[in-house]
Design a protein around this motif. Structure first.
Motif, short mmCIF file in Angstrom:
data_model
loop_
_atom_site.label_atom_id
_atom_site.label_comp_id
_atom_site.label_asym_id
_atom_site.label_seq_id
_atom_site.Cartn_x
_atom_site.Cartn_y
_atom_site.Cartn_z
N PRO A 146 24.14 32.92 39.23
CA PRO A 146 25.35 33.72 39.04
C PRO A 146 26.58 33.09 39.70
N MET A 147 27.72 33.18 39.04
CA MET A 147 28.96 32.62 39.55
C MET A 147 29.99 33.73 39.70
N THR A 148 30.63 33.77 40.87
CA THR A 148 31.65 34.77 41.15
C THR A 148 32.94 34.07 41.55
N ILE A 149 34.03 34.45 40.88
CA ILE A 149 35.35 33.87 41.16
C ILE A 149 36.18 34.98 41.79
N THR A 150 36.46 34.85 43.06
CA THR A 150 37.02 35.92 43.89
C THR A 150 38.55 35.83 43.96
N VAL A 203 35.09 41.03 34.22
CA VAL A 203 36.43 40.62 34.66
C VAL A 203 37.07 41.86 35.27
N SER A 204 37.30 41.86 36.57
CA SER A 204 37.81 43.06 37.22
C SER A 204 38.68 42.69 38.41
N ASP A 205 39.30 43.74 39.00
CA ASP A 205 40.11 43.59 40.22
C ASP A 205 41.25 42.59 40.04
N GLY A 206 41.86 42.58 38.84
CA GLY A 206 42.97 41.67 38.60
C GLY A 206 42.54 40.28 38.15
N GLY A 207 41.31 40.12 37.78
CA GLY A 207 40.81 38.82 37.32
C GLY A 207 41.38 38.43 35.97
N VAL A 208 41.38 37.12 35.70
CA VAL A 208 41.93 36.59 34.45
C VAL A 208 41.01 35.50 33.91
N ILE A 209 40.73 35.58 32.62
CA ILE A 209 40.12 34.46 31.90
C ILE A 209 41.14 33.97 30.89
N ASP A 235 38.09 45.37 33.13
CA ASP A 235 38.67 46.62 33.60
C ASP A 235 40.18 46.64 33.33
N GLY A 236 40.81 47.79 33.64
CA GLY A 236 42.20 47.99 33.29
C GLY A 236 43.18 47.12 34.04
N SER A 237 42.75 46.55 35.16
CA SER A 237 43.66 45.70 35.95
C SER A 237 43.53 44.22 35.60
N SER A 238 42.64 43.89 34.69
CA SER A 238 42.32 42.50 34.41
C SER A 238 42.61 42.18 32.95
N ARG A 239 42.45 40.89 32.58
CA ARG A 239 42.78 40.53 31.20
C ARG A 239 42.14 39.21 30.79
N ILE A 240 41.99 39.10 29.49
CA ILE A 240 41.68 37.82 28.85
C ILE A 240 42.96 37.42 28.15
N ASP A 241 43.56 36.30 28.57
CA ASP A 241 44.96 36.04 28.22
C ASP A 241 45.14 34.59 27.78
N VAL A 242 45.59 34.39 26.54
CA VAL A 242 45.91 33.05 26.08
C VAL A 242 47.39 32.96 25.69
N SER A 243 48.20 33.83 26.26
CA SER A 243 49.64 33.85 25.95
C SER A 243 50.29 32.52 26.31
N GLY A 244 51.06 31.97 25.40
CA GLY A 244 51.81 30.74 25.67
C GLY A 244 50.97 29.51 25.82
N LYS A 245 49.67 29.59 25.46
CA LYS A 245 48.80 28.42 25.63
C LYS A 245 48.71 27.60 24.36
#
Length: 222
Positions: free
Chosen positions: A142-146, A182-188, A212-222
């Motif tokens: 398992p991998m966790t990105i904090t 993806v949670s706690d403000g995390g981004v992919i 969760d509601g504070s996080s996102r999967i985001d490819v804006s401007g990429k």
């Protein structure tokens, strides 16, 4: 603090890298290899042997301090660490392929892999940790990105175990995992495209993908 091996200061900004210190208690079968420049010069310390493209270290490695920079002995060198590796206090490690088999801890340090990063073990990231991989990241645990950490992969992230992005940032072209949170403000996100290279984001999740509601999967401007 009584054993030091700082690098020397040279002309034309060509400073020497930190020396290596090997410490072993006579009651133990293994010691530890330490690279700590003590804030002095900022040159690089090579690991490996000239004439070969592969170097294995069977004992723990600690790289510590903002001016401690460890590299493979030459470009394209593969480093294979059988024991834990610790990067702390702004230290950096740069190599071609990297195989870590028994613990990777990055505490406000940076890891740059020009090829593929193979992880047989957990990667422990704390505030300020940065991992940049030009090839792929292949993991077995398992991998966790904090929070306040970043893992950037130009190729594929493949993990046989779940991945959690808990406040940190994961960028990759392809993420293939059994499950992902993806949670706690995390981004992919995907890596940024350039004039010559187009990047994208593909997620292949065989079971649950939770954002969760504070996080996102985001490819804006990429």
């Amino acid at each position: 603090n009584q054993i030091t091996a700082p690098g020397g200061v040279g002309g034309n900004n060509r400073n020497g890298g930190a020396g290596t210190v090997y410490l072993r208690d006579t009651d133990n079968s293994q010691g530890v290899l330490i690279v700590n420049d003590g804030g002095s010069s900022g040159g690089s310390t090579p690991l490996g042997v000239s004439g070969t493209n592969w170097y294995r270290l069977a004992e723990p490695l600690v790289i510590q301090g903002a001016n401690a920079h460890v590299t493979g002995e030459h470009g394209g060198m593969t480093l294979d660490f059988l024991a834990p590796v610790i990067l702390a206090g702004g230290a950096s490690l740069q190599t071609g392929d990297l195989h870590v088999r028994s613990g990777l801890i990055i505490q406000n340090g940076s890891l740059t892999v020009a090829g593929t990063l193979y992880l047989d073990t957990a990667m422990n990231l704390t505030t300020g940790a940065v991992v940049n991989v030009s090839g792929s990241l292949i993991a077995a645990t398992p991998m966790t990105i904090t929070p306040a950490t970043q893992v950037s992969v130009l190729g594929m992230v493949f993990d046989a175990a779940p991945v959690s992005v808990l406040g940190g940032v994961l960028t990759a072209d392809l993420v293939q995992v059994p499950s992902c949170v993806v949670s706690d403000g995390g981004v992919i996100a995907s890596p940024a495209s350039t004039a010559t290279t187009m990047h994208w984001l593909s997620l292949l999740v065989s079971n649950d993908l939770v954002v969760d509601g504070s996080s996102r999967i985001d490819v804006s401007g990429k």
